[in-house]
Design an enzyme around this catalytic site. Structure first.
Site, PDB file in Angstrom:
ATOM      1  N   GLU A 140       1.010  -1.282  -0.363  1.00  0.00           N
ATOM      2  CA  GLU A 140      -0.278  -0.217  -0.070  1.00  0.00           C
ATOM      3  C   GLU A 140       0.713   1.181   0.155  1.00  0.00           C
ATOM      4  O   GLU A 140      -0.009   2.043  -0.017  1.00  0.00           O
ATOM      5  CB  GLU A 140      -1.090  -0.335   1.110  1.00  0.00           C
ATOM      6  CG  GLU A 140      -1.985  -1.193   1.447  1.00  0.00           C
ATOM      7  CD  GLU A 140      -2.573  -1.362   2.710  1.00  0.00           C
ATOM      8  OE1 GLU A 140      -2.018  -0.931   3.468  1.00  0.00           O
ATOM      9  OE2 GLU A 140      -3.817  -2.248   2.299  1.00  0.00           O
ATOM     10  N   GLU A 182      -6.727  -7.115  -2.441  1.00  0.00           N
ATOM     11  CA  GLU A 182      -6.501  -6.971  -0.780  1.00  0.00           C
ATOM     12  C   GLU A 182      -8.035  -7.034  -0.545  1.00  0.00           C
ATOM     13  O   GLU A 182      -8.690  -5.940  -0.633  1.00  0.00           O
ATOM     14  CB  GLU A 182      -6.229  -6.266   0.448  1.00  0.00           C
ATOM     15  CG  GLU A 182      -5.125  -6.485   0.302  1.00  0.00           C
ATOM     16  CD  GLU A 182      -4.204  -5.752   2.108  1.00  0.00           C
ATOM     17  OE1 GLU A 182      -5.172  -5.178   2.356  1.00  0.00           O
ATOM     18  OE2 GLU A 182      -2.837  -5.309   1.931  1.00  0.00           O
TER      19      GLU A 182
END
Length: 884
Positions: A483, A549
């Site tokens: 991320e 995710e």
């Protein structure tokens, strides 16, 4: 190119080479340790074989201080109950408490003539000094969890063969405040180390931050030249299929040759692969290391490696040797090679990357992987079992999350074996490294964006780890971080020099939800959601086109919970509040083990409020199964239209946590695994809950014809209503709608719900795929299941091979459905489940007048006694069967 018959003749007539270069062994037992606070001698003294180790404790190596303390019963099991709270945290004790000396006595005779002996440490966390027989091996302190160490110990070996290795290991600095934030206060990320050890929302802090000699220690013996860091690249041009003759593939091989001696060494670098030999004369100057590239090999009709579900995983063994003067083996390396080529391209329709293998597009069905064991207790068997579970879920990719580590070669060997592509993150996370403003963090966002403190150490470690794992066929993509991108100088080094020069064959993703992977037009962070969703959302809500995710739940069943929750804490969550404002009362041990009830209550309550913890765990399995089946079916229904892939957050836990797992820490699957397994089959029939269409998805490279789609419904008494059947065909790599059953299903289910059976048959009426749903009534309640009559199916079990049991469950025609049955292979004396066991299916339902056969594979014990089989279902009382 040398004709194959001449190559074989050359191999037959070649001299019998010295086996000296094959001498390699681990130092993995007999270690001793002591805290630095209890010894006042330096490394030169401690590493003398005459120095007494009296009072030192046995040590676990590979391992950590905590694994050693656990082995010596100095601490309670931190994975059980609230025991972890009883262990002192390094943030409060200070680093000296977990700074330890490790010592190992070993036999190694003094080398003769040009023989060389090498010491390899594959992983130390975090910094260390290394001593052998009174001599310090590293001139400067070694730093970095992910940087291998190699020392030529030839000059320091004892004449009498009695040697002592001593290593002092210091913890990371800083260790981070475990304040409840993701990675605690974030400062653990100032090191080039793993970040989860300061705590996360799926794990409590690891008290020593995994300080120790955590990976293998190896002694290797060579002659003059050390052959290291081999690199094998396979090129597979064109568009291939798994079956039939293949056009040639290109094999490119190179390696580093190190000559530590004071004389130039002449010789031959040579490898053999599938009966072919390629060699080159080489001259290595004294005290130098050279990289040598051999000429390319054109391999005719190669057996290719494919991702799981698309074809077999053929593997070759490549033997690479350096021969001094062309005849005596100085050193050799054996490399496992899967011949395949991975490409990526931008899919304009989905606006995301598309992964191609051997020229064929692969729809990615993946799982996020943290680490095999939070305390770094790695074994080949555990790696094999965990990766096999992912294969059994019909997944084709594992993403190794950036808050942990570059996975070990043994992990990649299992992925090669089972056909799991891998995305490997480097050591960054958005939480610790400054993606967001976070009041839990010690330093501001701008400062955290510069972590770690030592950028050059990160770059050096990354280059080293690339060399360690680059030969594995399963390694498909590199990712800069979870991320978040690494700081500019690090990412520049990764993408402009390290990966092009040391690998050059794989896609580099700047960070896990980057626009270059998946153009996230709907905004947000580009991943999630992480809670239970209505089934319809997976089918009708268009999310990120390659979602890195997306996840849900995974509480284990009663037997799983018993393994880490004390009896007095086996209390089911109590739901309160309202549908719009739910709340719950949860036991403190459950909370500590990261139970999250957000969403569970709305999905469990339609089955009836749990009466006790066993009832809760049973109903949780129904929710688990449905969630993951719906997730993967929903994404698959839109493949190549909305999506090029999805990666579930997450498929496993390295600790006894309760969120995001298909099997528990002890390798016991819950129903999530089988729901995902069913919904992710390569050729699959499925029910769209939004428009009530029966669909099919084809995740293969072939047109599928001459199949019959058969759709039946059953009421709660077992009465069948035929809803339709149709002959179908489907093109490769697509999803397609076939049969609307909306009005029929709604009418049948409106009062008490219904069962829905979808089958895909060949023209001989053999089942290709079987999918079984249970539907609620018009109000969303499963009231019919609450009244379902008890049945007693006939169960027979027999051993069909060593370590393989076959169980047949037969449900008489006079019964209703034998619903949602968990089968277990158990110890016949204790009745405890054997773990791990690999079931061909589980949580199975058997229709009236039918039977199902399930195979169970396991590793038998040292004796020949057979286990037993148990079955227990929603409306089936627990039975125990002996095995024939």
């Amino acid at each position: 190119m040398m004709p194959k018959v001449l190559v074989l003749l050359f191999l037959i007539l070649s001299p019998v080479y010295s086996l000296f270069a094959l001498d390699k062994y681990e130092l993995n037992s007999g270690w001793k340790c002591i805290p630095i606070t209890k010894v006042d001698k330096n490394g030169q003294a401690i590493s003398q074989p005459t120095y007494s180790l009296s009072g030192w404790a046995p040590a676990v190596v590979p391992g950590t201080v905590l694994t050693t303390q656990l082995e010596n019963k100095q601490i309670p099991d931190p994975f059980y109950g609230m025991n972890n709270k009883k262990i002192p945290d390094i943030y409060h004790t200070g680093s000296d408490y977990y700074t330890y000396w490790f010592a190992k006595d070993f036999k190694e005779t003094l080398p003769q003539e040009d023989e060389q002996v090498w010491l390899h440490l594959r992983g130390v966390n975090y910094s260390c000094e290394v001593f052998l027989n009174g001599q310090k091996l590293n001139k400067e302190t070694h730093y970095g969890m992910f940087l291998r160490q190699t020392y030529n110990i030839t000059p320091y070996l004892a004449k009498d063969g009695d040697n002592r290795l001593a290593v002092i290991v210091y913890p990371p600095d800083p260790v981070g405040n475990p304040n409840g934030g993701q990675a605690g206060d974030g400062t653990i990320a100032k090191n080039v180390s793993h970040q989860y050890v300061a705590g996360w929302d799926w794990i409590q802090p690891i008290r020593d931050r995994n300080t120790g000699i955590w990976d293998k220690v190896i002694i290797e013996k060579t002659k003059q030249v050390n052959l290291k860091n081999p690199h094998v690249v396979t090129l597979v041009p064109g568009v291939r299929k798994p079956e039939g003759p293949q056009q040639p593939a290109i094999i490119k091989v190179s390696a580093e040759l190190e000559n530590p001696t004071s004389k130039k060494v002449n010789g031959v670098l040579r490898y053999t692969l599938d009966g072919h030999a390629v060699s080159q004369k080489v001259s290595i100057p004294a005290h130098s290391t050279q990289q040598i590239s051999l000429k390319n090999l054109t391999l005719q009709n190669p057996k290719l490696w494919w991702p799981n579900g698309y074809g077999p995983q053929h593997l070759y063994q490549l033997k690479l040797q350096f021969l001094v003067n062309g005849n005596a083996v100085s050193d050799e390396e054996n490399v496992q090679v899967g011949i395949r080529e991975i490409q990526t391209e931008w899919n304009e329709r989905t606006q995301s990357k598309q992964v191609n293998v051997n020229g064929q597009k692969i729809f990615i069905k993946g799982g996020n992987w943290i680490i095999s064991d939070a305390m770094l207790r790695f074994t080949d068997a555990r790696y094999d079992a965990e990766v096999r579970f992912h294969r059994d879920m019909n997944l084709n990719l594992i993403r190794v999350w950036g808050g942990a580590l570059v996975e070990r070669p043994e992990f990649y060997q299992a992925c090669d074996k089972y056909g799991l592509l891998v995305i490997q993150d480097f050591w960054m996370s958005g939480d610790a490294n400054g993606r967001w403003v976070d009041p839990m963090k010690l330093e501001d966002q701008w400062t955290r964006r510069k972590y770690p403190d030592d950028h050059q150490l990160f770059i050096k470690s990354a280059a080293d780890q690339v060399k360690m794992i680059r030969n594995y066929a399963s390694l498909a993509m590199w990712c800069g971080g979870n991320e978040i991108t690494p700081p500019k100088d690090i990412i520049t080094a990764l993408q402009d020099s390290i990966l092009p020069e040391l690998d050059g064959t794989r896609w580099f993703i700047p960070y896990s939800n980057a626009d270059s992977m998946s153009y996230n037009t709907i905004g947000g962070n580009g991943d999630g959601p992480y809670t239970i969703q209505p089934f319809s959302k997976f089918w009708s809500f268009k999310t990120y086109p390659f979602n890195s995710e997306v996840g849900s739940v995974g509480v284990g069943d009663y037997e799983s919970l018993e393994r880490f929750i004390p009896e007095e804490n086996m209390v089911a969550p109590q739901y309160m509040g309202s549908e719009s404002n739910p709340s719950e009362k949860v036991d403190s041990v459950w909370t500590y083990h990261t139970y999250t009830g957000v969403g569970y209550e709305q999905h469990i309550l339609p089955y009836g409020a749990p009466t006790d913890v066993k009832d809760f765990a049973t109903k949780a399995q129904l929710v688990n199964y449905n969630q993951y089946r719906a997730l993967i079916e929903g994404f698959s229904s839109h493949m190549w239209d909305w999506y090029t892939g999805t990666i579930i957050w997450k498929t496993q836990n390295p600790w006894t946590a309760m969120r995001g797992q298909m099997y528990d820490y002890y390798l016991d699957p819950n129903a999530s695994l089988y729901g995902l397994r069913t919904g992710s089959k390569p050729l699959h029939i499925m029910y769209n809950p939004v428009d009530s269409m029966v669909m099919m998805t084809n995740n293969t490279f072939d047109v599928k014809r001459d199949m019959m789609m058969v759709v039946d419904a059953y009421d709660m008494s077992g009465k069948k209503t035929a809803l339709g059947q149709v002959i179908v065909e489907i093109n490769p790599s697509m999803s397609k709608k076939y049969l609307p059953i909306n009005a029929s299903v709604q009418e049948l289910a409106k009062d008490k719900g219904a069962f829905l059976s979808l089958r895909l048959l060949d023209l001989n009426k053999q089942v290709i795929d079987d999918n079984f749903y249970w539907l609620p009534n018009a109000q969303g309640e499963y009231n019919g299941l609450k009244e379902l009559a008890k049945v007693s199916p006939k169960v027979e079990a027999q051993q069909v091979a060593k370590g393989k049991i076959e169980v047949t469950v037969t449900n008489p025609a006079t019964n209703t459905v034998a619903f949602f049955n968990r089968l277990s292979l158990v110890n016949s004396q204790t009745q405890e489940r054997l773990l791990p066991v690999f079931y061909s299916d589980n949580y199975v339902s058997v229709l009236p007048g039918e039977h199902k056969t399930i195979t169970m594979e396991y590793t038998p014990g040292s004796d020949d006694s057979l286990p037993a089989v148990t079955i227990e279902g929603w409306n089936v009382e627990k039975q125990t069967m002996t095995i024939k």
